[in-house]
Design a protein around this motif. Structure first.
Motif, PDB file in Angstrom:
ATOM      1  N   LEU A  73      40.920   6.094 102.281  1.00 54.23           N
ATOM      2  CA  LEU A  73      42.334   6.457 102.344  1.00 54.23           C
ATOM      3  C   LEU A  73      42.612   7.556 101.331  1.00 54.23           C
ATOM      4  O   LEU A  73      41.786   7.841 100.455  1.00 54.23           O
ATOM      5  N   LEU A  74      43.788   8.156 101.448  1.00 49.74           N
ATOM      6  CA  LEU A  74      44.203   9.158 100.458  1.00 49.74           C
ATOM      7  C   LEU A  74      44.209   8.539  99.069  1.00 49.74           C
ATOM      8  O   LEU A  74      44.252   7.310  98.928  1.00 49.74           O
ATOM      9  N   HIS A  75      44.182   9.344  98.062  1.00 45.57           N
ATOM     10  CA  HIS A  75      44.256   8.925  96.657  1.00 45.57           C
ATOM     11  C   HIS A  75      43.055   8.068  96.246  1.00 45.57           C
ATOM     12  O   HIS A  75      43.188   7.140  95.447  1.00 45.57           O
ATOM     13  N   HIS A  76      41.896   8.349  96.852  1.00 49.65           N
ATOM     14  CA  HIS A  76      40.624   7.708  96.479  1.00 49.65           C
ATOM     15  C   HIS A  76      40.624   6.196  96.649  1.00 49.65           C
ATOM     16  O   HIS A  76      39.900   5.495  95.964  1.00 49.65           O
ATOM     17  N   LYS A  91      46.999   4.114 110.787  1.00 52.35           N
ATOM     18  CA  LYS A  91      47.452   3.757 109.438  1.00 52.35           C
ATOM     19  C   LYS A  91      47.683   5.025 108.615  1.00 52.35           C
ATOM     20  O   LYS A  91      46.838   5.919 108.576  1.00 52.35           O
ATOM     21  N   HIS A  92      48.821   5.091 107.955  1.00 49.30           N
ATOM     22  CA  HIS A  92      49.164   6.266 107.154  1.00 49.30           C
ATOM     23  C   HIS A  92      48.132   6.488 106.046  1.00 49.30           C
ATOM     24  O   HIS A  92      47.793   5.569 105.314  1.00 49.30           O
ATOM     25  N   GLY A  93      47.604   7.696 105.957  1.00 49.22           N
ATOM     26  CA  GLY A  93      46.682   8.058 104.887  1.00 49.22           C
ATOM     27  C   GLY A  93      45.219   7.783 105.172  1.00 49.22           C
ATOM     28  O   GLY A  93      44.361   8.050 104.330  1.00 49.22           O
ATOM     29  N   LEU A  94      44.887   7.258 106.361  1.00 52.15           N
ATOM     30  CA  LEU A  94      43.483   6.994 106.701  1.00 52.15           C
ATOM     31  C   LEU A  94      42.780   8.313 106.981  1.00 52.15           C
ATOM     32  O   LEU A  94      43.145   9.043 107.893  1.00 52.15           O
ATOM     33  N   LYS A  95      41.763   8.619 106.158  1.00 47.78           N
ATOM     34  CA  LYS A  95      41.017   9.879 106.306  1.00 47.78           C
ATOM     35  C   LYS A  95      39.792   9.725 107.185  1.00 47.78           C
ATOM     36  O   LYS A  95      39.370  10.646 107.850  1.00 47.78           O
ATOM     37  N   GLY A  96      39.159   8.560 107.119  1.00 46.70           N
ATOM     38  CA  GLY A  96      37.928   8.344 107.858  1.00 46.70           C
ATOM     39  C   GLY A  96      37.179   7.171 107.260  1.00 46.70           C
ATOM     40  O   GLY A  96      37.773   6.328 106.569  1.00 46.70           O
TER      41      GLY A  96
END
Length: 174
Positions: A73-76, A91-96
Protein backbone atom coordinates in the motif's frame (compact mmCIF):
# COMPACT_ATOMS: atom_id res chain seq x y z
CA UNK A 1 -17.88 12.74 -34.08
CA UNK A 2 -15.17 13.86 -31.63
CA UNK A 3 -17.62 13.48 -28.75
CA UNK A 4 -18.37 9.88 -29.77
CA UNK A 5 -14.65 9.16 -30.04
CA UNK A 6 -13.99 10.61 -26.56
CA UNK A 7 -16.80 8.52 -25.10
CA UNK A 8 -15.41 5.41 -26.78
CA UNK A 9 -11.89 6.13 -25.46
CA UNK A 10 -13.28 6.66 -21.96
CA UNK A 11 -15.28 3.43 -22.19
CA UNK A 12 -12.25 1.45 -23.38
CA UNK A 13 -10.09 2.93 -20.61
CA UNK A 14 -12.67 1.87 -18.05
CA UNK A 15 -12.55 -1.70 -19.34
CA UNK A 16 -8.97 -2.15 -18.13
CA UNK A 17 -7.55 -0.37 -15.07
CA UNK A 18 -3.92 -0.17 -13.88
CA UNK A 19 -3.96 -0.23 -10.06
CA UNK A 20 -0.55 1.41 -9.63
CA UNK A 21 -1.58 4.46 -11.67
CA UNK A 22 -4.61 5.10 -9.47
CA UNK A 23 -2.64 4.52 -6.25
CA UNK A 24 0.09 6.96 -7.32
CA UNK A 25 -2.50 9.63 -8.13
CA UNK A 26 -4.35 8.96 -4.86
CA UNK A 27 -7.58 8.28 -6.73
CA UNK A 28 -10.30 5.74 -6.03
CA UNK A 29 -10.12 2.72 -8.34
CA UNK A 30 -13.27 2.50 -10.48
CA UNK A 31 -15.06 -0.69 -11.48
CA UNK A 32 -13.48 -2.35 -14.49
CA UNK A 33 -13.65 -5.53 -16.49
CA UNK A 34 -9.90 -6.11 -16.14
CA UNK A 35 -7.44 -4.91 -13.51
CA UNK A 36 -3.72 -4.71 -14.33
CA UNK A 37 -1.92 -5.74 -11.17
CA UNK A 38 1.79 -5.67 -10.38
CA UNK A 39 3.03 -8.85 -8.63
CA UNK A 40 6.78 -8.76 -8.06
CA UNK A 41 8.15 -7.51 -11.39
CA UNK A 42 5.30 -8.89 -13.46
CA UNK A 43 2.08 -7.22 -14.58
CA UNK A 44 -0.87 -9.60 -14.66
CA UNK A 45 -4.47 -9.16 -15.76
CA UNK A 46 -7.20 -10.01 -13.25
CA UNK A 47 -10.85 -10.29 -14.28
CA UNK A 48 -12.44 -9.86 -10.86
CA UNK A 49 -12.20 -7.03 -8.32
CA UNK A 50 -11.90 -9.51 -5.41
CA UNK A 51 -9.55 -12.42 -6.21
CA UNK A 52 -8.13 -14.68 -3.49
CA UNK A 53 -4.49 -14.67 -2.46
CA UNK A 54 -4.08 -18.10 -4.04
CA UNK A 55 -5.53 -16.92 -7.36
CA UNK A 56 -3.04 -14.03 -7.45
CA UNK A 57 -0.10 -16.33 -6.61
CA UNK A 58 -1.12 -18.65 -9.44
CA UNK A 59 -1.02 -15.69 -11.85
CA UNK A 60 2.77 -15.60 -11.35
CA UNK A 61 3.25 -19.37 -11.22
CA UNK A 62 3.64 -19.68 -7.44
CA UNK A 63 1.84 -21.85 -4.89
CA UNK A 64 0.74 -20.99 -1.34
CA UNK A 65 2.52 -24.09 0.04
CA UNK A 66 5.85 -22.31 -0.61
CA UNK A 67 5.09 -18.58 -1.02
CA UNK A 68 3.12 -15.89 0.72
CA UNK A 69 1.53 -12.92 -0.97
CA UNK A 70 2.01 -9.46 0.49
CA UNK A 71 -0.07 -6.46 -0.56
CA UNK A 72 1.81 -3.18 -0.89
CA UNK A 73 0.00 0.00 0.00
CA UNK A 74 0.99 3.65 -0.17
CA UNK A 75 3.19 5.00 2.63
CA UNK A 76 5.26 1.78 2.84
CA UNK A 77 2.46 -0.23 4.46
CA UNK A 78 2.14 -3.94 3.70
CA UNK A 79 -0.08 -6.83 4.74
CA UNK A 80 0.22 -10.58 4.29
CA UNK A 81 -2.69 -12.03 2.31
CA UNK A 82 -3.76 -15.57 3.23
CA UNK A 83 -4.40 -18.02 0.35
CA UNK A 84 -8.19 -18.16 0.86
CA UNK A 85 -8.50 -14.47 1.73
CA UNK A 86 -10.25 -12.24 -0.80
CA UNK A 87 -8.40 -9.07 -1.77
CA UNK A 88 -10.29 -5.94 -2.77
CA UNK A 89 -8.33 -4.63 -5.76
CA UNK A 90 -10.30 -1.38 -5.49
CA UNK A 91 -8.91 -0.71 -1.98
CA UNK A 92 -7.64 2.87 -1.78
CA UNK A 93 -3.84 3.05 -1.96
CA UNK A 94 -3.22 -0.53 -3.15
CA UNK A 95 -0.13 -0.40 -5.38
CA UNK A 96 0.38 -4.09 -6.04
CA UNK A 97 1.87 -7.21 -4.48
CA UNK A 98 5.14 -8.93 -3.76
CA UNK A 99 5.76 -12.58 -2.96
CA UNK A 100 8.09 -14.02 -0.38
CA UNK A 101 9.34 -17.54 0.16
CA UNK A 102 7.90 -18.93 3.39
CA UNK A 103 10.25 -20.11 6.13
CA UNK A 104 7.77 -22.73 7.27
CA UNK A 105 6.47 -24.46 4.15
CA UNK A 106 3.95 -27.17 3.41
CA UNK A 107 5.02 -30.56 2.11
CA UNK A 108 2.79 -33.52 1.33
CA UNK A 109 3.45 -37.00 2.69
CA UNK A 110 1.11 -39.80 1.66
CA UNK A 111 -1.34 -37.16 0.32
CA UNK A 112 -1.57 -35.20 3.61
CA UNK A 113 -0.10 -31.72 4.24
CA UNK A 114 2.61 -31.17 6.88
CA UNK A 115 4.53 -28.07 7.92
CA UNK A 116 8.32 -28.10 7.99
CA UNK A 117 11.13 -25.55 7.96
CA UNK A 118 12.46 -24.76 4.49
CA UNK A 119 16.02 -25.85 3.71
CA UNK A 120 18.03 -29.06 3.94
CA UNK A 121 16.16 -31.71 5.94
CA UNK A 122 17.06 -35.28 6.79
CA UNK A 123 14.97 -38.21 5.62
CA UNK A 124 14.43 -39.01 9.31
CA UNK A 125 12.99 -35.50 9.94
CA UNK A 126 10.56 -35.85 7.07
CA UNK A 127 9.48 -39.38 8.03
CA UNK A 128 9.01 -38.26 11.65
CA UNK A 129 6.08 -36.12 10.46
CA UNK A 130 4.17 -39.38 9.89
CA UNK A 131 5.63 -41.17 12.94
CA UNK A 132 7.95 -43.33 10.86
CA UNK A 133 11.74 -43.88 10.80
CA UNK A 134 14.28 -44.70 8.07
CA UNK A 135 14.89 -48.04 9.79
CA UNK A 136 11.41 -49.26 8.89
CA UNK A 137 10.39 -47.04 5.95
CA UNK A 138 11.74 -45.73 2.67
CA UNK A 139 10.97 -42.12 1.74
CA UNK A 140 10.11 -41.58 -1.92
CA UNK A 141 9.83 -38.21 -3.67
CA UNK A 142 7.53 -37.56 -6.59
CA UNK A 143 9.30 -35.24 -9.02
CA UNK A 144 8.63 -35.13 -12.76
CA UNK A 145 7.68 -38.79 -12.89
CA UNK A 146 7.10 -41.76 -10.62
CA UNK A 147 8.13 -41.58 -6.94
CA UNK A 148 11.85 -42.33 -6.48
CA UNK A 149 13.46 -43.55 -3.24
CA UNK A 150 15.66 -41.06 -1.38
CA UNK A 151 18.87 -42.27 0.28
CA UNK A 152 18.47 -41.94 4.06
CA UNK A 153 21.98 -40.46 4.48
CA UNK A 154 21.68 -37.55 2.02
CA UNK A 155 19.81 -34.36 3.09
CA UNK A 156 16.71 -33.41 1.09
CA UNK A 157 16.32 -29.83 -0.13
CA UNK A 158 12.85 -28.67 0.91
CA UNK A 159 11.48 -25.53 -0.76
CA UNK A 160 7.77 -26.20 -0.24
CA UNK A 161 5.10 -28.16 -2.11
CA UNK A 162 7.21 -31.33 -2.38
CA UNK A 163 5.30 -34.58 -2.64
CA UNK A 164 6.63 -37.53 -0.65
CA UNK A 165 5.43 -41.07 -0.07
CA UNK A 166 6.57 -43.52 2.58
CA UNK A 167 6.79 -47.21 1.97
CA UNK A 168 7.38 -49.96 4.48
CA UNK A 169 10.72 -51.58 3.82
CA UNK A 170 10.38 -55.11 2.70
CA UNK A 171 13.00 -57.64 3.23
CA UNK A 172 13.92 -60.29 5.58
CA UNK A 173 16.63 -62.63 6.43
CA UNK A 174 17.02 -66.16 5.23
Amino acid sequence: MTSDRNELETELRELEIDLREFAERGEEVPHARVYRVQIDDETVRVHTPCPTGEELLHKVGKKPCAFELIEELLHHESNVVEPGEKVDLRKHGLKGFITAHKEIVTIFINDKPYFIERGLRTVAEILSKVDQTPEGYTLLEEKDGPPMPLPPTIPVKVCGCEIFHSQAQSGGSS
